[in-house]
Design a protein around this motif. Structure first.
Motif, short mmCIF file in Angstrom:
data_model
loop_
_atom_site.label_atom_id
_atom_site.label_comp_id
_atom_site.label_asym_id
_atom_site.label_seq_id
_atom_site.Cartn_x
_atom_site.Cartn_y
_atom_site.Cartn_z
N MET A 152 42.87 22.57 36.91
CA MET A 152 43.89 21.98 35.87
C MET A 152 45.15 22.62 35.72
N GLU A 153 45.13 23.96 36.11
CA GLU A 153 46.52 24.76 36.24
C GLU A 153 46.41 25.34 37.54
N GLN A 154 47.77 25.13 38.24
CA GLN A 154 47.99 25.50 39.55
C GLN A 154 49.01 26.52 39.37
N ASP A 206 39.52 22.33 23.89
CA ASP A 206 40.09 23.63 23.79
C ASP A 206 40.74 23.96 25.07
N ASN A 207 40.79 25.53 25.47
CA ASN A 207 41.44 25.77 26.42
C ASN A 207 40.98 27.20 27.13
N GLU A 208 40.38 27.23 28.28
CA GLU A 208 39.83 28.40 28.76
C GLU A 208 39.11 29.11 27.88
N TYR A 209 37.93 28.83 27.61
CA TYR A 209 36.95 29.59 26.71
C TYR A 209 36.65 30.80 27.63
N TRP A 215 39.27 23.85 36.69
CA TRP A 215 39.54 25.40 36.68
C TRP A 215 41.23 25.63 36.81
N ASP A 216 41.55 26.92 36.39
CA ASP A 216 42.76 27.43 36.37
C ASP A 216 43.00 28.35 37.43
N SER A 217 43.68 27.95 38.48
CA SER A 217 43.66 28.71 39.69
C SER A 217 45.02 29.55 39.78
N TYR A 218 44.99 30.91 39.83
CA TYR A 218 46.20 31.75 39.89
C TYR A 218 45.98 32.72 41.00
N PRO A 219 46.05 32.19 42.15
CA PRO A 219 45.65 33.06 43.44
C PRO A 219 46.38 34.52 43.19
#
Ligand SMILES: [Zn+2]
Ligand SMILES: [Zn+2]
Ligand SMILES: [Zn+2]
Lengths: 633, 633, 633
Positions: free
Chosen positions: A314-316, A142-145, A265-269
Motif C-alpha cells: 500500500m505504501e512503497q 484505519d491506518n497502520e494498526y 503492507w507499507d514497505s520502507y526498505p
C-alpha cells in the motif's frame, strides 16, 4: 494475476485547482488508483456532527474522470481535536502511566467503547456515501494498526475490558489462579475485579498475566477493525484492506486479516534497515541505499499468506523518508526493483507513498513521486518504467513455493515477555531462517500456525513456536513433509507454563530439552558440520537420531523420519549447511547465490534481484546494481 | 564446624501427594533441611483473618518425618492482594513518583506503619504455631531485603517518617541547615515539615540531604527486620537468619545482622557475572559458565563478618537462572565447586535454590535440582557428591586470615551520591582490592568500619572509607598493624562535607589531599614501580615519606610507620606489585597464582578452586576445570 | 580596552571574621572585583517580607574598603523554600509531566506571573539599596538562564501563556491551522484554547507546533530578564550583565543580550570537553586536561557579538569541577592560558569561579582559587601572574576579524526538532566550521542572523541557517562579500515548512536542493578535491557553476559570483581544503597550524595558544604546553 500501480494522495493538502492536473499526471504515469482520505476526519467533519463531503466528492470525481480509481481510507487513525472533548478518557496510556495525547496520530485506545462507536458512525456515513461509487477500488480500514507502539494501552478503559475478557476466558477466578500459577509469589486473586494491568510492578509480572494481556490487546485490534468491516460490508462490495506496517508483531495479523479481503503492507526498505533490523554495521553499510535483501520479501510472503493469496504494497518508499535515525536516498533503480520484487512475490498492486512531497507538518522530509514544487522526483520515472513493464508482462499466478515457514504472533509475544537471553527475538529468529532459505535461492511461503495440511510443501520450518497447535501437530504426525522444529518450539503451554512431559514433545521424536542456555554476544557453540549456534543452545536428552552434533559431541539436531529438531539458533554458516542438507534430503534444488542476489519463482518465470551496490554475475548473466532480471522457468 | 546441605522448597507449588517422595529424595541426597514458606502468605491467610495452617503443618511434618528439618521463612516479601485493599498507600514509590504495584513481589514500603503491623501479626501467628516444632532449624525473616531496588521509597509514608527521623537526629532545624550547608543555594528550611525527599529536583540535590535519606532508608530496613525478630525471639529459640542478595549495598548489613544470629546470602555466580559485575568482555567470556572467581568469595567473607562467624549460603545456583541478561549453564562440577568454596570460607550450610524447577510463573526458567518433570537435573548428582564429601571431612574451624578489608555501606552510598567520576563505585573498588589480595593467594577477612581492634590482622586495607570512625582511628593510631588507607578515605564528614583540616587527616601521617582527579576510561597515571592508577588520582601535599611514585615523580603512596596512604585507584598490575611489597613488609607470604586459580585456608587445610575452563597446574598438582582440591596445611 | 580579573565570592558561606582577610588577599592577587549575592535570597529574606540586608551591607563595604568592587547578582535563580508555599504552581514541569521540585536551583517556570512579580519585588529592593553604592561594578541578572534544561517548561502556567502568545502571533485560529499545516493529520484546532504543549504525543508532534513553542519559550526568558532590567535601570547606572552557560542554545542570546550592556559567559573547558562536545575518544584524550582548543574561543567570539563588543568571562574554571562525568585537573598553566585567550578575544574581564572551594553542599568538589582550608590552590598563583601581566600590557581594542560566522538560535531549535539524521546538530555544525577556520589560523567574528551589512568581512559562513532573514538576503545580494551558505541554509520558512520555490533560493544562484540524505556514522560521500561529506548530503539541480564535486561527479559546492552553496557537511579534511581555497579567493592569508596551536589577532598583537600537552614549534617559536605567546602584528 492483475498487476497495478497506485499512489497515496491527499487532495485536502493541496489547492483544488491542481487536482485535475495531478490526476492527469497520475494517469500518464500509469497509476491505476490513488489511496485517499485516511487522515482527513477534521475536514470531513470539522465540528461534531457538521459533515463536509463536498471536497471529497469532487476529489473522487476528479480522479475518476481522469481514469484513476480510489482506495478510500477510513479516517479513524486521526480523530479530530473535538473528539477529545467528547471522550476525554479515549486516549491510550503508556506503560509508565502517561496518557498519550493529541497532536500527532493514533491517539486512541482500542478498548474505548465510546470511540469505537464514533468510528462506526463516521464509517457508516462514508460507506453510505461512497460505497457504490464507480471509482471505488477498495476500502482501507484505519491506518497502520500498532504503529508507534499503539497496540498496548494501560488505560482505565483497557483495564475494564481486560477484566471482562479474563472473566470470559477463565470463567472462575480459581481457574485463572491455577492456570497462571498465582500461588508462586502469593499472587492469588479473589475476584476478576482485583486484577490490574501488568505494568509498574516491582519486578517482572507473572508472564502468564502478561501473555493474557497480550492476547487481549491483540483481540481488541481485531474487534476494533471488525467494527468497521461490519459497517463497510453492509454498504459496499469493494474489497476491504488494511495496510500493516513492517515488523509490527503486537497483534495477530492472521486474525485481523481473516476479516479482510486483501492484505497490504507499507514497505520502507531504507527506513527499516536503519531503525528495525538487527545487523552488523558492515551489513547496514553494504545495503545503506538498497535496504536489506530479505526484509521486503519476508513481508511479501507473510502478507500473501495473511491475505489468503491477495495482497498489495500500500505504501512503497520512493526516496528518502523522514522517520528513521538516518535517511539516505535509494540507489537509482531501487524504486523499480522494490516494485518488481513485490510483483514477483505475487502482489496485485504496488502503491507509492506519496504523490507529492508535503512541504508542511510531520512528514515534510518524506520524499514523494513529485517534489513539493510539483517537479518530478527521481522515483517518478522509475514508477513510469514499472507501469510500462507490467503492461508488457503476461499476467501470472504465483507459484507454490517448495518451502514454508510457520510464523506465529503469539510466539513473538511470548519471547518478548520471556526472552531468557536479552537478544532473543522471535521475528529475528524467523527472519534468520528465512534469510538462510533465500540465500540458497529458494522461494518461501509463510504460513499460519494453525495450518492443518503441510502436504503442499516439501520442507517446513517452525522455529521458536511457543505452542504447537493441535492441527499442526497432526500434520506433522502425518509425516509426509519434512518438518524442522526448534529451537524453543512447543516449549510453553497456551497459559505460559512449561508443559510436562517436557518440550518439545513432538510426535514420534524421543527427545527432551534437559536445559537451555542463552548466550551473550560472542559466545558460541561450534558445530561439527560447520557454523555454530549463537544466542541459544538446548541440551537434549533422548534416543532420537543425532543428525548434527556440536564440535564437542553433543546433539545439535536430532531426527526421526521426516521430523527434525534443532537444538539452537544457527548462525549463517550453520544455516547454510543445514538448509543444503535438508533440501537435498527433501528433494529440493538449492543455489549458492552471490552476496546481494536473490531469486523468486513465479508460475512462469524466475526473477533475480540484485540488492548489491555493485554488478553481480550469476549463471552468465550480469545484473546491474538495483537491477532486476527475469526469464522463463 | 558443622557443614550441611539445604534446599529451597515450595510445598504449596506441588500436589500434596508428592511431598513425601520429595522429602525422601531430599534425605537420600543428603539434604539436612528445606527452607519453606517465605512466599506463601496468600495460602496461609487466603482472606484477611482467615488462617489456613493445615497444609503447612502437614508439609513440615512430612519433611520432619523423612529427617529433613525446615528453615521457616516469614512471608512478608509477598503481601497478598487483599492487603492492598486494607492499606492502599503501603506501596513503595519510585524516584520518578510512580507507585510500585502489585503483581510480583516486594511491593511494600519499609516505612508504612500499617504494613509493619500486619507483618508483626502474621509473624506472631507463625511463631506461636511453629516456634517450638522439633523440625524447626531456623527462621528466615522476609526475603532478600533490597532486591529489585526496593530499599529506597519516595512514598508519602517515607516522607513522613523521614521528617521524624530528621527531627530526632538534628533536634533543631537550624542545626540541620548548618550541617547540610543549606545556605549554599538558598536551600534553608524553616521547619522539618518543609523538607521533602531528595527526588525530582531540577539538578542534583544537596548530597547531605541525600546522605541523610540514605541513612534513614537503611535504618528503616533495620527497624522493619527488628519488628520481626522481636516477635520471633519471644516464641522461639531457633536462630534467626536473613538471606541477603549479592551486591546489595543500599542498607547496612552490619546493622541488620546485629539483630540476627546467622547471616546468609543468595549466591548466583553466573547471574551476577552477567548482570552486576564490571569486567572486560574477555573476562566475562572466560568465566561465562563458572562465574567470577572472586565475587562469591568476597560475599562469603563479608557475611562471615556480618554473621559474627556464623553464616550460610541460603540460595545456591544449581543451573541456568532466569533473571540475568544471558543465562548460560554452569560447567559440570561448578555446583559442587561453589558449595565447597562456601564451606572453605566457613559456611555452616549451603542450600540449593530450588528443589524442583517450577513450570509456572516468573521463575519457570530457573533450574532446580530436579527438572519440572521430577527427573534429576544435572546439579542433583553434584549436590549428592558434596553431601558424601562433607560427611567424610573432619569438622573444622575457619582460620583467621592474615589480611582484612574494611567494608562500609555508608561509603557505598556516599560515592553513589557523589561519584565525582562516572565510574567510581565503592563496591567495585573494594572488590578490586579484594581481587588483588586473592590473586596473591591470600585469605581475607572482611570487617566492619567500627572495628576497634586491628591486632588480629597483619595487614588491613580501608580504601574509599567515607568517614573514619573514632574506634578505627584509634586502632590505626595504635600502630600495631599495617594499614593501607586511600583513595578517598576519610574525605567526608558524617554530614557529607569536606573536613577541615583536609583529608585524609590520619594519625601521624603528614599528608593532605590537595586536589583530586577522576579519569575517564583509557586515561591513566602510570606508576614508577609498575602498573598505573585509573579512575582516580589524588595530588598529595605533605612531608610523609613517598613509598610509591607516579612515573612523573608525584607521590602515589606515602607512609609513616605502618600507616600507608594510597593516592589513587590502582589497576591490576599496580595492585599486584603493591600487595607483594606490603605483604613482604608485613611478614605475609604471597603466591603468584595462575589465572583462574584461587586458594582459601581453613584451620587445617588449604583449599584450591579452579575457576578456569581449562586444567590448571600449580605446585605440581593438576586441577581440572571446575575442580576443587584440598590438602592439610 | 580595559582588562580586569574578578572572582566569584559567597560571603554568606563563611564566617564574617574572615571576610576582611579574604578581601585583602583578593586585592593582593590583583582581583578588581567580586561577584556576590546571586544565590543568597534565603539570607536576604529569611521569611517572606522580613529582609536582612545587614550582612550584605557589611560584605560589600568590607570588599570596597579593600579596593575590591562588587558585581551584584539578583538571587532569582534560587527562590527560598517559603516561596513555594506562596506559589505552589511556580515550578517548571518537565516533558514527562513531572514538576521539577525544590532542593537544588532554578526551580521556577519562566511563565509564572506570580514568581516574576516576586522577582521584581526583590530586585527593586536590592536596586534601591545598592544601585548607587560606590563599590558597585555591575549587576548580574539571575544566573545561567537555561542551565539544567530549564528553558522549556510544560506547566499549566506555560500552557496558558503559550496560548496567549499564539493568539497574539496568529490572531486567528484559521491562520494558525494554515501556517502549521494542521490539515496533515486532522490536527486542526477550533480555538486557541484547544492547543496543548507539544509533549507526550503518540509520535512526533507537528514541527511547526514545536517551533512555535520553542520561540515562545525563548521569548519567556527575554521577558523574565527584562522584568529585572527595567527595575535595575530605574535605580542604577551600573551596567547590566547576565552570565550565559556554555552551549546553551534553548533561548535566543541575541535577544536577551539586547536588553543588557555586557554579555558574559561561564567557561569550564574541562567540564565541557567531558560533558557536551562530540569528539572522538582520541581527541578527548589528547585534550583531557586542556579542554577543546576551539570551544572557548567560539563562545568568546559569540558573546563579543551578543554583547555588541562588551563581554566578560564571569566564571572561569580554576581546577577540577564537580559536575562533568569525569573531572580531571587542568595542566599547570591552563588557568592562565584560558584567561589570556579570553583577553585576546576582547574580554574586558575574567572572573574565576570561585574564591574558596566550599566544603559543603552540591559543589564541594569544585575547585576554587583557595582550598577549603584557605591554603592557596594551584590556580591562585596563575591568576596572580595574569594580573601582573595585564598590568604590563597596553590596552588594546580587538581587531575586526576577516571572517564571520552567522550563528542563529532558531536554527538550533529547528534541527533539534527535525534533525532528519540522528546526529545532525546545529551547534556541532557551526563549531565544525569555526574549527576549520581556526585551524587555518584565522580570527573569526560571530554575527547575528539579522546582520544587515556584511561589508566588514571578506568571507562569511552561514551553514544550516533555517531561514534567511530579509536583511541578510539583501546583504548577500549586494555581493560585496564572499558568502558560503549551506548545507540546509534557508531550507525552512519561519513557520517550519519547506519553502516553494525550493531551497536554497539564494539571490542570483540557480540551484535547487532536489533531495537530501542523512548519513549514519561511517557513511561518507568522498569529494574530488579532498575530504568527504559526512552526516549530510544534498543532491543539487541547476545551472550554477560547480566549484567542488563529489568523487563520482555530483555537485558538492556551487557558486555564482561571490556566493557559494555547500551541498553537505564537510569533514575536517574537506573543510581544510575548502577554507584554503575560499580564503585565497577572498584575499585572506591562511596558516597551516600544528595540532593544538591556535592564533588570535588583536588590533596590535598576534597571540598564540598551545592547547597541546606537548611543546609546539611554529615559525621558529617553541611554545610550551599550556603556553601563551604574543608579539606585535
Ligand atoms: Zn505510513
Ligand atoms: Zn532468591
Ligand atoms: Zn556556574
Amino acid at each position: 494475476m492483475n498487476r497495478q500501480l497506485g499512489v497515496c494522495y491527499y487532495p485536502e493538502h493541496w489547492p483544488e485547482e491542481i487536482w485535475a492536473e495531478d490526476a492527469r499526471r497520475m494517469a500518464d504515469t500509469g497509476i491505476a488508483w490513488a489511496r485517499i482520505g485516511e487522515f482527513a476526519w477534521s475536514r470531513m467533519e470539522p465540528e461534531p456532527g457538521r459533515l463536509d463531503w463536498g471536497w471529497l466528492d469532487r476529489a473522487i470525481d476528479t480522479l475518476h474522470a481522469a481514469g484513476v480509481g480510489v482506495v478510500l481510507g477510513t479516517p479513524t487513525a486521526t480523530p479530530p481535536r473535538w473528539m477529545l472533548d467528547r471522550h476525554p478518557d479515549m486516549l491510550a496510556v503508556d506503560a509508565q502511566g502517561r496518557p498519550r495525547g493529541f497532536g500527532s496520530r493514533r491517539h486512541y485506545c482500542f478498548s474505548h467503547a465510546g470511540y469505537v462507536q464514533e468510528c462506526r458512525r463516521i464509517v457508516t456515513l462514508m460507506a453510505e456515501r461512497y460505497g457504490r461509487h464507480p471509482g471505488l477500488v477498495a476500502w482501507q480500514t484505519d491506518n497502520e494498526y500498532g504503529c508507534h507502539d499503539t497496540t498496548l494501552s494501560y488505560s482505565a478503559a483497557a483495564r475494564a475490558a481486560f477484566r471482562d475478557w479474563l472473566a470470559q476466558r477463565y470463567q472462575s477466578i480459581d481457574k485463572l489462579n491455577r492456570d497462571w500459577g498465582n500461588v508462586f509469589w502469593s499472587m492469588d486473586y479473589a475476584s476478576f475485579e482485583q486484577i490490574g494491568l501488568p505494568n509498574l510492578t516491582v519486578t517482572e509480572p507473572n508472564p502468564a498475566h502478561v501473555m493474557a494481556f497480550r492476547r487481549f490487546s491483540s483481540d481488541q485490534v481485531v474487534r476494533f477493525n471488525r467494527a468497521q468491516t461490519e459497517v463497510l460490508r453492509r454498504h459496499s462490495d469493494a474489497p476491504l484492506v488494511h495496510n500493516y506496517m513492517g515488523r509490527i508483531t503486537e497483534f495477530d495479523h492472521w486474525a485481523v486479516g481473516a476479516d479482510l479481503d486483501i492484505a497490504s503492507w507499507d514497505s520502507y526498505p531504507l527506513g527499516f534497515l536503519s531503525d528495525r533490523l538487527e545487523a552488523t554495521p558492515e551489513h547496514k553499510a553494504a545495503y545503506l541505499r538498497q535496504g536489506d535483501p530479505d526484509m521486503q520479501a519476508f513481508h511479501h510472503d507473510l502478507y500473501r499468506g495473511v491475505g489468503r493469496g491477495r495482497w498489495w504494497v500500500m505504501e512503497q518508499q520512493p526516496g528518502p523518508v523522514n522517520w528513521a535515525p538516518w535517511n539516505p536516498a535509494p540507489l537509482p533503480g531501487m524504486a523499480r526493483l522494490w516494485a518488481w520484487e513485490a510483483f514477483a512475490h505475487g502482489a496485485e498492486a504496488v502503491s507509492y507513498f506519496r504523490w507529492r512531497q508535503a512541504p508542511m507538518a510531520q512528514e515534510q522530509m518524506h520524499a514523494g513521486l513529485l517534489r513539493p514544487d510539483s517537479a518530478p522526483a527521481p522515483a517518478l520515472a522509475e514508477a513510469a518504467q514499472v507501469a510500462r513493464e507490467i503492461a508488457d508482462m503476461p499476467e501470472v499466478d504465483p507459484a507454490r513455493a517448495p518451502v514454508a515457514l510457520v510464523f506465529d504472533y503469539a510466539s513473538a509475544w511470548a519471547w518478548e515477555i520471556q526472552p531468557q537471553g536479552a537478544d532473543f527475538d522471535y521475528f529475528r529468529l524467523a527472519l534468520a531462517v528465512y534469510r538462510g532459505l533465500r540465500k540458497a535461492g529458494l522461494s518461501v511461503d509463510i504460513i499460519a500456525p494453525g495450518t492443518a495440511d503441510l502436504s503442499p510443501w516439501k520442507l517446513v520450518f517452525a522455529p521458536g513456536l511457543m505452542t504447537l497447535p493441535g492441527a499442526l501437530r497432526q500434520a506433522i504426525a502425518a509425516g509426509q513433509t519434512t518438518v524442522v522444529a526448534g529451537p524453543r518450539t512447543n516449549s510453553k503451554t497456551e497459559e505460559f507454563a512449561i508443559p510436562v512431559p517436557l518440550p518439545p514433545a513432538l510426535p514420534g521424536l524421543d527427545v527432551v530439552v534437559d536445559r537451555v542456555e542463552s548466550l551473550p554476544p560472542g559466545a558460541q557453540v561450534p558445530l561439527a558440520q560447520g557454523g555454530a549456534f549463537a544466542h541459544w543452545f538446548e541440551h537434549l536428552d533422548g534416543s532420537a537420531a543425532v543428525v548434527q552434533a556440536t564440535a564437542d559431541g553433543r546433539p545439535a539436531m536430532v531426527a526421526s523420519g521426516k521430523l527434525f529438531y534443532l537444538a539452537g539458533w544457527p548462525d549463517a554458516a550453520a544455516l547454510g549447511q543445514m538448509v543444503r542438507a535438508l533440501c537435498e534430503g527433501a528433494g529440493i534444488a538449492t543455489e549458492d547465490l552471490p552476496e546481494g542476489l536473490r531469486l523468486r519463482d513465479t508460475a512462469g518465470h524466475r526473477f533475480a534481484f540484485n540488492y548489491a551496490a555493485h554488478p553481480v554475475t550469476w549463471q552468465g548473466r550480469e545484473i546491474a546494481p538495483a537491477g532486476v532480471a527475469w526469464w522463463p522457468r
